[in-house]
Design an enzyme around this catalytic site. Structure first.
Site, mmCIF file in Angstrom:
data_model
loop_
_atom_site.group_PDB
_atom_site.id
_atom_site.type_symbol
_atom_site.label_atom_id
_atom_site.label_comp_id
_atom_site.label_asym_id
_atom_site.label_seq_id
_atom_site.Cartn_x
_atom_site.Cartn_y
_atom_site.Cartn_z
ATOM 1 N N LYS A 54 0.848 -1.204 0.000
ATOM 2 C CA LYS A 54 0.000 0.000 0.000
ATOM 3 C C LYS A 54 0.882 1.252 0.000
ATOM 4 O O LYS A 54 0.631 2.203 -0.742
ATOM 5 C CB LYS A 54 -0.935 -0.010 1.216
ATOM 6 C CG LYS A 54 -2.105 -0.969 1.012
ATOM 7 C CD LYS A 54 -2.815 -1.360 2.289
ATOM 8 C CE LYS A 54 -3.775 -2.517 1.995
ATOM 9 N NZ LYS A 54 -4.256 -3.214 3.185
ATOM 10 N N GLN A 98 -4.917 -2.208 9.453
ATOM 11 C CA GLN A 98 -4.736 -3.531 8.859
ATOM 12 C C GLN A 98 -5.303 -4.599 9.802
ATOM 13 O O GLN A 98 -4.941 -4.659 10.973
ATOM 14 C CB GLN A 98 -3.235 -3.775 8.600
ATOM 15 C CG GLN A 98 -2.935 -5.028 7.828
ATOM 16 C CD GLN A 98 -3.461 -4.991 6.387
ATOM 17 O OE1 GLN A 98 -3.299 -4.014 5.680
ATOM 18 N NE2 GLN A 98 -4.106 -6.072 5.975
ATOM 19 N N ASP A 121 -11.616 2.048 3.975
ATOM 20 C CA ASP A 121 -11.880 0.611 3.837
ATOM 21 C C ASP A 121 -13.385 0.349 3.711
ATOM 22 O O ASP A 121 -13.795 -0.738 3.296
ATOM 23 C CB ASP A 121 -11.361 -0.131 5.086
ATOM 24 C CG ASP A 121 -10.169 -1.010 4.776
ATOM 25 O OD1 ASP A 121 -9.953 -1.319 3.592
ATOM 26 O OD2 ASP A 121 -9.459 -1.393 5.733
#
Ligand code: NAP
Length: 295
Positions: A54, A98, A121
């Site tokens: 990322k 994460q 997200d």
């Protein structure tokens, strides 16, 4: 019939190019640089790989990125304090925590603490609710990537029988929801299967579009697929290692057999996987524009 291979790698490359231009435009026209903060707790090797890629993608596209790698024993309180700080930081438009988190930290508490406007997200209940009623700010990255793969490959979803295998909150439920919406690129009739489904094959054989996110290597065999179906394989299963120690990956679909029956199919790797990260970048750009009233 040998299936057309839907290359997520190629489609993701096109989207990256489009995003790169858009990001350059935001910088040149508005002096605006999208910013993404990633938060990783612990040293899970797969999570480290994801966070690393990322950061590299941010750099390649001109997105400011900040990595917050915290030790596994970090307290929930400390993590929540960091999120609070990132929520208030105007350089940061998107926050990605994460998953999975260590067991002593409540995933729900952490995800709910992220400002929904920075939830790139798409996991915050506000964003899940907005998706559900067809007014999304951010769609979750993997299911959004699947919709985009279908759209850019010319697969018509309108009126199609879509069967999803798997009902997780990050793939199965949201892709079912997205394709159900009365919108272009959706408007399908959707069935969702799971481990309590009585006869999975009955459903999968009816599918014009079969989306599989079960996390079970080669669970979908050729006899379970209708001739001419479009098959999207979300599964990423590590089934061994090469002599050089690299993971050998396979999907949830028996690719070699199913490609002889399907009209189009995604490979693993190189199918859904590359789309997830570009959709994260797309959400980060959207967050940046929303923050200044450009979206
Ligand atoms: P998950 O949370 O483990 O959920 C799996 C779902 O599949 C569950 O709903 C489960 O049913 C269902 N299931 C499992 N075995 C089944 C079977 N034999 N028949 C029917 N249903 C079955 O997994 P996930 O997070 O959704 O991920 C699924 C796969 O996609 C994994 O391989 C993961 O690595 C991969 N993935 C890839 C990406 C990407 O970017 N490419 C992103 C996310 C996930 P129950 O609910 O009844 O248990």
């Amino acid at each position: 019939m040998t299936a057309q291979i839907i290359s997520g790698t190629e489609i993701a490359k096109q989207i990256r190019q489009e995003l790169k231009q858009e990001i350059a435009g935001l910088r040149d026209k508005y002096n605006l640089i999208p910013g993404l903060a990633t938060v990783l707790v612990g040293d899970d090797p797969a999570s480290q790989v994801y966070v690393g890629s990322k950061a590299r993608t941010c750099e390649a596209l001109g997105v400011y990125s900040e990595r917050h790698d915290l030790p596994a024993e970090t307290s929930e309180q400390k993590l929540l304090a960091l999120i609070d700080r990132l929520n208030k930081d105007t350089r940061i438009h998107g926050i990605l925590v994460q998953l999975p988190l260590p067991k002593h930290i409540s995933e729900a508490n952490v995800l709910y603490a992220i400002d929904p406007d920075k939830d790139v997200d798409g996991f915050h209940p506000v964003n899940v609710g907005r998706m559900m009623i067809g007014q999304p700010n951010y769609l979750p990255c993997t299911p959004h990537g699947i919709q985009e793969l279908l759209f850019r490959s010319g697969v018509k979803t309108e009126g199609a029988e879509v069967v999803v295998v798997g009902r997780s909150n990050i793939v199965g439920k949201p892709i079912a929801n997205i394709l159900l919406q009365k919108k272009a690129g959706a408007n399908a009739t959707v069935t969702v299967c799971h481990t309590a489904t009585r006869d999975i094959t009955f459903h999968t054989r009816r599918a014009d579009i079969l989306i599989v996110a079960a996390g079970k290597p080669k669970a979908i065999t050729a006899d379970m697929v209708k001739e001419g179906a479009v098959v999207i394989d979300v599964g990423v299963n590590r089934i061994g290692k090469t002599a050089e120690g690299k993971a050998i990956l396979c999907g949830d679909v028996d690719f070699d057999a199913v490609k002889e029956k399907a009209s189009a199919i995604t490979p693993v790797p190189g199918g859904v996987g590359p789309m997830t990260i570009v959709m994260l970048m797309l959400n980060t750009v959207k967050a940046t524009k929303l923050a200044v009233g450009l979206a």
